[in-house]
Design a protein around this motif. Sequence first.
Motif, PDB file in Angstrom:
ATOM      1  N   UNK A   1      -8.270  -9.774  -6.082  1.00 47.65           N
ATOM      2  CA  UNK A   1      -9.723  -9.909  -6.145  1.00 47.65           C
ATOM      3  C   UNK A   1     -10.324  -8.941  -7.154  1.00 47.65           C
ATOM      4  N   UNK A   2      -9.896  -7.677  -7.102  1.00 50.35           N
ATOM      5  CA  UNK A   2     -10.497  -6.652  -7.953  1.00 50.35           C
ATOM      6  C   UNK A   2     -10.150  -6.893  -9.414  1.00 50.35           C
ATOM      7  N   UNK A   3      -8.918  -7.307  -9.688  1.00 47.82           N
ATOM      8  CA  UNK A   3      -8.543  -7.633 -11.074  1.00 47.82           C
ATOM      9  C   UNK A   3      -9.373  -8.814 -11.589  1.00 47.82           C
ATOM     10  N   UNK A   4      -9.549  -9.845 -10.753  1.00 48.30           N
ATOM     11  CA  UNK A   4     -10.352 -11.007 -11.152  1.00 48.30           C
ATOM     12  C   UNK A   4     -11.802 -10.620 -11.404  1.00 48.30           C
ATOM     13  N   UNK A   5     -12.371  -9.827 -10.497  1.00 46.27           N
ATOM     14  CA  UNK A   5     -13.781  -9.453 -10.616  1.00 46.27           C
ATOM     15  C   UNK A   5     -14.052  -8.632 -11.874  1.00 46.27           C
ATOM     16  N   UNK A   6     -13.053  -7.849 -12.297  1.00 44.35           N
ATOM     17  CA  UNK A   6     -13.246  -6.980 -13.455  1.00 44.35           C
ATOM     18  C   UNK A   6     -12.632  -7.529 -14.735  1.00 44.35           C
ATOM     19  N   UNK A   7     -12.112  -8.782 -14.666  1.00 45.56           N
ATOM     20  CA  UNK A   7     -11.536  -9.397 -15.849  1.00 45.56           C
ATOM     21  C   UNK A   7     -10.306  -8.676 -16.363  1.00 45.56           C
ATOM     22  N   UNK A   8      -9.506  -8.094 -15.451  1.00 52.38           N
ATOM     23  CA  UNK A   8      -8.317  -7.340 -15.835  1.00 52.38           C
ATOM     24  C   UNK A   8      -7.058  -8.179 -15.649  1.00 52.38           C
ATOM     25  N   UNK A   9      -6.027  -7.858 -16.414  1.00 50.39           N
ATOM     26  CA  UNK A   9      -4.719  -8.481 -16.213  1.00 50.39           C
ATOM     27  C   UNK A   9      -4.206  -8.120 -14.822  1.00 50.39           C
ATOM     28  N   UNK A  10      -3.608  -9.094 -14.146  1.00 54.06           N
ATOM     29  CA  UNK A  10      -3.137  -8.854 -12.792  1.00 54.06           C
ATOM     30  C   UNK A  10      -2.117  -7.718 -12.749  1.00 54.06           C
ATOM     31  N   UNK A  11      -2.293  -6.813 -11.789  1.00 53.74           N
ATOM     32  CA  UNK A  11      -1.374  -5.709 -11.585  1.00 53.74           C
ATOM     33  C   UNK A  11      -0.592  -5.947 -10.301  1.00 53.74           C
ATOM     34  N   UNK A  12       0.384  -5.067 -10.027  1.00 50.62           N
ATOM     35  CA  UNK A  12       1.202  -5.242  -8.831  1.00 50.62           C
ATOM     36  C   UNK A  12       1.674  -3.888  -8.324  1.00 50.62           C
ATOM     37  N   UNK A  13       2.027  -3.858  -7.035  1.00 49.90           N
ATOM     38  CA  UNK A  13       2.585  -2.654  -6.432  1.00 49.90           C
ATOM     39  C   UNK A  13       4.108  -2.694  -6.511  1.00 49.90           C
ATOM     40  N   UNK A  14       4.710  -1.543  -6.720  1.00 46.56           N
ATOM     41  CA  UNK A  14       6.155  -1.436  -6.585  1.00 46.56           C
ATOM     42  C   UNK A  14       6.491  -1.310  -5.099  1.00 46.56           C
ATOM     43  N   UNK A  15       7.773  -1.414  -4.768  1.00 48.27           N
ATOM     44  CA  UNK A  15       8.171  -1.323  -3.360  1.00 48.27           C
ATOM     45  C   UNK A  15       7.803   0.038  -2.777  1.00 48.27           C
ATOM     46  N   UNK A  16       8.021   1.115  -3.553  1.00 45.98           N
ATOM     47  CA  UNK A  16       7.644   2.430  -3.023  1.00 45.98           C
ATOM     48  C   UNK A  16       6.134   2.595  -2.987  1.00 45.98           C
ATOM     49  N   UNK A  17       5.420   1.795  -3.795  1.00 45.36           N
ATOM     50  CA  UNK A  17       3.951   1.787  -3.706  1.00 45.36           C
ATOM     51  C   UNK A  17       3.489   1.243  -2.370  1.00 45.36           C
ATOM     52  N   UNK A  18       4.109   0.123  -1.934  1.00 46.45           N
ATOM     53  CA  UNK A  18       3.790  -0.424  -0.608  1.00 46.45           C
ATOM     54  C   UNK A  18       4.123   0.589   0.491  1.00 46.45           C
ATOM     55  N   UNK A  19       5.285   1.219   0.376  1.00 51.57           N
ATOM     56  CA  UNK A  19       5.692   2.176   1.406  1.00 51.57           C
ATOM     57  C   UNK A  19       4.734   3.361   1.473  1.00 51.57           C
ATOM     58  N   UNK A  20       4.255   3.804   0.311  1.00 55.56           N
ATOM     59  CA  UNK A  20       3.301   4.914   0.284  1.00 55.56           C
ATOM     60  C   UNK A  20       1.979   4.528   0.945  1.00 55.56           C
ATOM     61  N   UNK A  21       1.533   3.286   0.707  1.00 58.38           N
ATOM     62  CA  UNK A  21       0.304   2.818   1.361  1.00 58.38           C
ATOM     63  C   UNK A  21       0.448   2.830   2.877  1.00 58.38           C
ATOM     64  N   UNK A  22       1.641   2.481   3.346  1.00 59.85           N
ATOM     65  CA  UNK A  22       1.880   2.467   4.791  1.00 59.85           C
ATOM     66  C   UNK A  22       1.830   3.865   5.395  1.00 59.85           C
ATOM     67  N   UNK A  23       2.105   4.872   4.570  1.00 64.04           N
ATOM     68  CA  UNK A  23       2.167   6.238   5.084  1.00 64.04           C
ATOM     69  C   UNK A  23       0.816   6.936   5.081  1.00 64.04           C
ATOM     70  N   UNK A  24      -0.187   6.346   4.453  1.00 60.35           N
ATOM     71  CA  UNK A  24      -1.519   6.964   4.416  1.00 60.35           C
ATOM     72  C   UNK A  24      -2.163   6.870   5.797  1.00 60.35           C
ATOM     73  N   UNK A  25      -2.889   7.916   6.179  1.00 56.77           N
ATOM     74  CA  UNK A  25      -3.656   7.881   7.432  1.00 56.77           C
ATOM     75  C   UNK A  25      -5.016   7.250   7.135  1.00 56.77           C
ATOM     76  N   UNK A  26      -5.173   5.960   7.485  1.00 58.50           N
ATOM     77  CA  UNK A  26      -6.360   5.196   7.100  1.00 58.50           C
ATOM     78  C   UNK A  26      -7.485   5.414   8.115  1.00 58.50           C
ATOM     79  N   UNK A  27      -8.191   6.509   7.973  1.00 53.95           N
ATOM     80  CA  UNK A  27      -9.286   6.795   8.911  1.00 53.95           C
ATOM     81  C   UNK A  27     -10.452   5.831   8.713  1.00 53.95           C
ATOM     82  N   UNK A  28     -10.595   5.289   7.499  1.00 52.33           N
ATOM     83  CA  UNK A  28     -11.670   4.337   7.232  1.00 52.33           C
ATOM     84  C   UNK A  28     -11.239   2.889   7.319  1.00 52.33           C
ATOM     85  N   UNK A  29      -9.967   2.657   7.699  1.00 56.46           N
ATOM     86  CA  UNK A  29      -9.437   1.317   7.934  1.00 56.46           C
ATOM     87  C   UNK A  29      -9.528   0.416   6.701  1.00 56.46           C
TER      88      UNK A  29
END
Length: 451
Positions: free
Chosen positions: A327-355
């Motif tokens: 969504x954000x890439x489309x809204x800003x007219x940017x080339x599509x980006x992607x997460x690496x596997x360790x990027x996904x794992x890092x997101x899982x480790x964040x304490x999401x207090x704001x959900x």
Amino acid sequence: MAEILVIDDESPIRDTLKEILEYENYSVTTAEDGTKGLALIQKNDYDVVLCDVKMPGIDGMELLDRALALKPDTPFIMISGHGNVEMAIEATKKGAYDFITKPPDLNRLLITIRNAIDRNNLVVETKVLKRKVAKTFDIIGDTPAILKIKDTIEKVAPTEARVLVTGENGTGKELVARWIHERSNRANMPLVEVNCASIPSELIESELFGHEKGSFTSAIKQRIGKFEQAHGGTLFLDEIGDMSMSAQAKVLRAIQEGKIARVGGDKEIKVDVRIVAATNKDLLEEIEKGNFRMDLYHRLSVILIHVPTLNERTDDIPAIADKFLREICDENGLTQKSFTEDGYNALKEVNWTGNIRELRNVVERLVILCGDKITGEDVYSYSNPAQRGSDPFGVVDQYKTLQDFRDWAEKIFIERKLVQNGWNVAKTAQEIDIQRSHLYNKIEKYNLKRR
């Protein structure tokens, strides 16, 4: 600058139209037959196509069919020296924007082109808005808690049952309310939202029920309240735990009797609304404190839906992050980006207090500041820059002694594992390989509590 394609087998016509339209600040491309015109349409996007009807090879009508099959939103203006009413009707049925006879009236041609471009812009804007609205209504996730919510919504939405949605801020309670409305028999009627926490207590009754002119100092004209606006549809009362006791009593009466009275008015007005309420508070605790009416609670909570925190459904984070990334890439007219596997794992480790709300902000930050591949190091650096900055050792530097750092790390580790296991102490103790009694001691030592 608008792009126009002129397709005509007569060179003088092509040259004349090109000269006139370029004088009017349009960018013009020409083609001498239908075959070349179709090839250009396949490769490029044009704001308007001016097309002759009678041409050798692929004639105008066949070209119209084939071109609109490829790009249905392209406005075609058909031009013919042998035009008649039947031909104009046939062209319109096939999807042409307009039909003009040769030699074309210049003023009419320019007006028609301008109108076609304006219409095409509106079509594009409408599609973009529809896509944005559709995105808003997605509930992403396949964890058991989310599948249960989706199943409950499918069962309850077609009924008239009132629903109470609970959960922390940013978990997506409003999204649940929208899903219920969109799948209900009231979907074609309005969904009216009221944030009870954002309206001062002295104004909440006027907001909900409306007021008559002169009923109080600033009531200079009659106002229709949210209950009346939602007649026939759904009224979403967000953060209902912050509603004043006086307003609660009137809401209860409106639910029981299906009637309201505007502030300062005596006339009873019938209203037919379905109530969906939401809160981030424990209403049973609020009832004990005397802040919420028990009878209203039981009226609202025919069906209870609890939305889990993001920390309680970490397996859904990659799918949600991917959705936000697109969504954000489309809204800003940017080339599509992607997460690496360790990027996904890092997101899982964040304490999401704001959900979910916080996750979207972080993904937007990562899209703007990172390269095409978003890594775990990127996530670590930018997921909470206020605390970490760009220094991966920022956390370490906060502690003077090794024991202080160990205590901090142990607390974070244990809390994370408890959240992942739904605060099942026995399961967590087994997973991290310590005795259950020791885990209880750690919970007490670090004053860990289930949020």
